[in-house]
Design an enzyme around this catalytic site. Sequence first.
Site, short mmCIF file in Angstrom:
data_model
loop_
_atom_site.label_atom_id
_atom_site.label_comp_id
_atom_site.label_asym_id
_atom_site.label_seq_id
_atom_site.Cartn_x
_atom_site.Cartn_y
_atom_site.Cartn_z
N GLU A 118 19.82 -15.19 -9.02
CA GLU A 118 19.25 -13.88 -9.35
C GLU A 118 18.58 -13.93 -10.73
O GLU A 118 17.48 -13.39 -10.92
CB GLU A 118 20.35 -12.82 -9.28
CG GLU A 118 19.94 -11.41 -9.68
CD GLU A 118 18.77 -10.83 -8.89
OE1 GLU A 118 18.36 -11.43 -7.88
OE2 GLU A 118 18.24 -9.79 -9.31
N HIS B 290 21.73 -34.46 -9.05
CA HIS B 290 21.23 -35.05 -7.80
C HIS B 290 19.72 -34.91 -7.69
O HIS B 290 19.19 -34.65 -6.62
CB HIS B 290 21.93 -34.40 -6.60
CG HIS B 290 23.41 -34.62 -6.61
ND1 HIS B 290 23.98 -35.85 -6.39
CD2 HIS B 290 24.45 -33.77 -6.85
CE1 HIS B 290 25.30 -35.75 -6.48
NE2 HIS B 290 25.61 -34.49 -6.77
N TRP C 295 -2.93 -2.59 -1.52
CA TRP C 295 -2.47 -3.92 -1.93
C TRP C 295 -3.13 -4.86 -0.92
O TRP C 295 -2.75 -4.88 0.26
CB TRP C 295 -0.95 -3.96 -1.84
CG TRP C 295 -0.30 -5.18 -2.39
CD1 TRP C 295 -0.06 -5.47 -3.70
CD2 TRP C 295 0.24 -6.28 -1.64
NE1 TRP C 295 0.59 -6.68 -3.81
CE2 TRP C 295 0.78 -7.19 -2.57
CE3 TRP C 295 0.30 -6.60 -0.28
CZ2 TRP C 295 1.38 -8.39 -2.18
CZ3 TRP C 295 0.90 -7.79 0.10
CH2 TRP C 295 1.43 -8.66 -0.85
N LYS D 180 14.58 -13.26 -11.41
CA LYS D 180 14.11 -12.22 -12.33
C LYS D 180 13.15 -12.82 -13.34
O LYS D 180 12.12 -12.24 -13.66
CB LYS D 180 15.29 -11.57 -13.07
CG LYS D 180 16.06 -10.56 -12.27
CD LYS D 180 15.27 -9.28 -12.08
CE LYS D 180 15.71 -8.50 -10.87
NZ LYS D 180 15.54 -9.12 -9.56
N CYS E 169 0.83 -1.20 0.00
CA CYS E 169 0.00 0.00 0.00
C CYS E 169 0.87 1.26 0.00
O CYS E 169 1.99 1.25 0.49
CB CYS E 169 -0.86 0.04 1.25
SG CYS E 169 -1.82 -1.44 1.50
N ASN F 193 -1.32 2.10 6.16
CA ASN F 193 -0.43 1.03 5.69
C ASN F 193 -0.04 0.20 6.90
O ASN F 193 0.21 0.78 7.97
CB ASN F 193 0.87 1.59 5.13
CG ASN F 193 0.70 2.14 3.73
OD1 ASN F 193 -0.39 2.15 3.20
ND2 ASN F 193 1.79 2.62 3.17
N GLY F 194 0.08 -1.11 6.71
CA GLY F 194 0.48 -1.96 7.83
C GLY F 194 -0.60 -2.99 8.10
O GLY F 194 -1.51 -3.18 7.28
N ARG G 209 4.80 0.72 -6.52
CA ARG G 209 4.84 -0.19 -5.37
C ARG G 209 3.94 -1.40 -5.57
O ARG G 209 4.06 -2.39 -4.85
CB ARG G 209 4.39 0.55 -4.10
CG ARG G 209 5.34 1.63 -3.65
CD ARG G 209 4.70 2.52 -2.62
NE ARG G 209 4.43 1.84 -1.37
CZ ARG G 209 5.19 1.91 -0.29
NH1 ARG G 209 6.28 2.63 -0.32
NH2 ARG G 209 4.88 1.28 0.81
N LYS H 187 6.83 -3.46 -4.49
CA LYS H 187 8.21 -2.99 -4.44
C LYS H 187 8.80 -3.11 -3.04
O LYS H 187 9.96 -3.43 -2.86
CB LYS H 187 8.26 -1.53 -4.91
CG LYS H 187 9.65 -0.94 -4.96
CD LYS H 187 10.48 -1.61 -6.02
CE LYS H 187 11.92 -1.19 -6.05
NZ LYS H 187 12.77 -2.15 -6.78
N GLU I 62 9.87 -13.70 -11.73
CA GLU I 62 9.21 -12.50 -11.20
C GLU I 62 8.52 -11.68 -12.30
O GLU I 62 7.38 -11.27 -12.13
CB GLU I 62 10.27 -11.65 -10.50
CG GLU I 62 9.74 -10.40 -9.83
CD GLU I 62 10.84 -9.60 -9.13
OE1 GLU I 62 12.02 -9.77 -9.47
OE2 GLU I 62 10.50 -8.81 -8.24
O1 M6R Z 1 14.10 -3.62 -0.33
P1 M6R Z 1 14.79 -4.94 -0.16
O2 M6R Z 1 16.09 -5.00 -0.87
O3 M6R Z 1 14.91 -5.35 1.26
O4 M6R Z 1 13.80 -5.97 -0.85
C1 M6R Z 1 13.98 -7.35 -0.76
C2 M6R Z 1 13.14 -8.10 -1.78
O5 M6R Z 1 11.78 -7.90 -1.51
C3 M6R Z 1 13.43 -7.65 -3.21
O6 M6R Z 1 14.79 -7.76 -3.51
C4 M6R Z 1 12.64 -8.50 -4.23
O7 M6R Z 1 13.10 -9.81 -4.20
C5 M6R Z 1 12.78 -7.89 -5.62
N1 M6R Z 1 11.49 -7.54 -6.13
C6 M6R Z 1 13.41 -8.79 -6.61
O8 M6R Z 1 13.52 -8.19 -7.87
#
Ligand code: M6R
Length: 591
Positions: free
Chosen positions: A464, A487, A71, A468, A2, A97-98, A27, A586, A471
Site C-alpha cells: 500500500e 532473490h 476522461w 501511494k 468521466c 459514461n461507459g 474523479r 477515482k 500514484e
Molecule cells: O473503488 P475501489 O475500492 O474498488 O477502487 C479500487 C482501486 O481503483 C483503488 O483502490 C485505487 O487503487 C486507488 N486510487 C488507490 O489509491
Amino acid sequence: MCGIVGYIGKRQAQPILLNSLARLEYRGYDSCGIALASSGVAVYKDAVRVAELAKSLPHLEGTVGIGHTRWATHGAPCQKNAHPHTDCTGKIAVVHNGVITNYQQLTNQLTKEGHKFLSETDTEVIAHLVEKYYSGNLVDAVENAIRDIEGSYAVIVLAEDKPGIVVARKDSPLVLGIGDRENFIASDVPAILDYTNRVMYLEDGDVGVVTPDSVSIRRDGKEVVRETQKILWSSEEAKKGGYEHFMLKEIHEQPRVIRDTISEYVLATEPVLAVPDGRLDSVLLLACGTSYHAALVGKYVFEELLGIPVRAELASEFNYFRNCLTTPLSIAITQSGETADTLKAMKRLKEAGSRVAAITNVVGSTASRIAHQTIYTRAGPEMSVAATKSFIAQLVALYWLALSFSRLDARTALELKMKLRQLPEKVIEVLDNESRIAEHAEFLAKYEDAFYIGRGINYAIAMEGALKLKEIAYIHSEAYAAGELKHGPFALLSKDTPVIAIVADDSTREAVLTNIKEIKARGSPVLAVAAEGDEAITELADFTISVPDTDPVLSPIVNTVVMQLLAYYAARKRKCPVDFPRNLAKCVTVE
Ligand code: M6R
C-alpha cells in the site's frame, strides 16, 4: 473517469451544471462541457478545467441542461471529442459514461445512411442513433437506440423541443437527485449534494424520463418504481474544509472514520455477516488496487483469528481464471462500489453459486445491489483519487467481521476488541508526529526509485505504501516481502534506492532486522517504521519513524497512516497534483 450531470427545474441550469461538474473533478478528467436547451440546444465544451470553461461562457438562459467531465478513452482529449455530442441537426445532445464496444460498426452503418460524424468518440454514435429513431417521442427513440448498442452506458439525452430529459443505464452508475419542483441527474452523489440528499439509483436496463416534477422509469417497456434513499453525507464532507488537499483532510479524518465504522457494528448481537449454513469454513476476498491490499490484510486476519483458509484475489485477474474456483462465501471489497473488474467478479461468483457480500463505502452503489449482503464502511465521501480513509475503514470492517466469528477465547477476543476501539487514539498519536514524517518524506522526494518491505500482515502495508508513493508522488516504488529482496531485487540496491522497512513488533521482527542489515551492507539508505521504544531499530536504520504500540494484528492501521503521510508530503515536495494524479481516476468503471 468521466462524470455526468443533468438538471431540470425552476432555476437557471448553467450555474448548477458548472457547480456539479466542479464537484465531480475529483474523479479525474481532461475536458468538459455543457448543453442547455431553451430555444435550440447550445453546446459549449473544450479540453479545459471546469473553472476555465465557466469563465469562457456567455450567460445562457435555460432551466434544462446536461454536463460532462471526460476522461479520454476513444480519441484524444480535445474540443471535438469533449461531450456533449449532438446529432446532425444539432437538436439532440448526449452525455455518456461507459464504453460502446460496437461503435465502429454502428458508425460505419450510420455513415452509409448519411450521418456525419464530427468526433472520434464512441459516444457520438448514440446521438445519431437517437436522431435516426426520433419521430417526436424521445424516450422511444432512446430505447430503440440502446437496443442497437453493445457495451456499458450511463447516458443523458436532451432534445430541444422536449419538456423532459431522458436517462438510461447499463453497467455504469447513474443516480437521480430528487428536489422540490426540480430534479438532478449525476454519475455519483457528490455532484448533487449541494442541492439534495434524496436520491434514486437507476438499475441496469432502466430508461427514465425526468421532468421538474416527476421521474418515470421503465424497463423492458414496463413501468418500474425505484426506491428513494436518503444520503447521510453532507455537502461539507465533500469539500476541503480548510485543508490544502482532500487527501490530507481525509487522512486526518481517520480517527473519526474508525470510530464511526466500529459503532456501525458494535451493537450487533449476531455476527454481522450471514454465512451459508451458519458456518464459516473458507472465504474468498476480491478487490482491486488499494482495496486489494485490504483483502490481503483480511486474509491474514481471518486466517489468524479464525484458523480458516482464505484466498485474496485481484478481481481483474480472477475474471480470467479458467475455472471460477469459488467458495460458499465471497467478499468483494470496493470503496466506490463501482469498480468494473470487481463488479464482474461478483456477478461471476453469484452465477457460480457463491454467497457474495460487499464491503463498500457508497450506499446504493452497484456492488451493494449485486451483493446478497452489504457491509457499509462509514468513511464519508472520499474525494481524493488516492484511497486513504476508505482503506482504513475497510480494515476496521474486516477486523470486526473476523472478530464476530473468531474462535478466540472470550477474554482474548474482548482484549482485541478493546485494542480495536483504542485505534483512533493511536492514529491521533501518529498524526501528532506529522511534521517529522513530512521531513522524512521530503528526503524521500529526492529519489526516483524506492523499495518498501514488510513481512506477514505488514507486507500488505508495504504494498500500500509503494502504491501511494507511485500514484501521487510519481516515484517508482516496489514492495517486496522483506525476505524476497535477496532473490533478485538486490541487484538494484544502491545509495540511490532508499528502502522503507516496516518493522512490526511481532514474530517477524528479527527476520526484518536481518534483512535491514543485508540492505545496509549494499549501501541503500533505510527508513524504518517501527514500534515506539524499539532501540535496536533506531540504531540500525538511517532514519526511524516511531508508531504507537498496538496488537500486531492491528499494526497495519498505524503503519498505513505513516505510509499515507510519506506519500502525501513527498508528492507535495515534488509539486505533484496530489488529489488528481495524472492518468488516474477515482472510480475505474472500465475493465
Ligand atoms: O473503488 P475501489 O475500492 O474498488 O477502487 C479500487 C482501486 O481503483 C483503488 O483502490 C485505487 O487503487 C486507488 N486510487 C488507490 O489509491
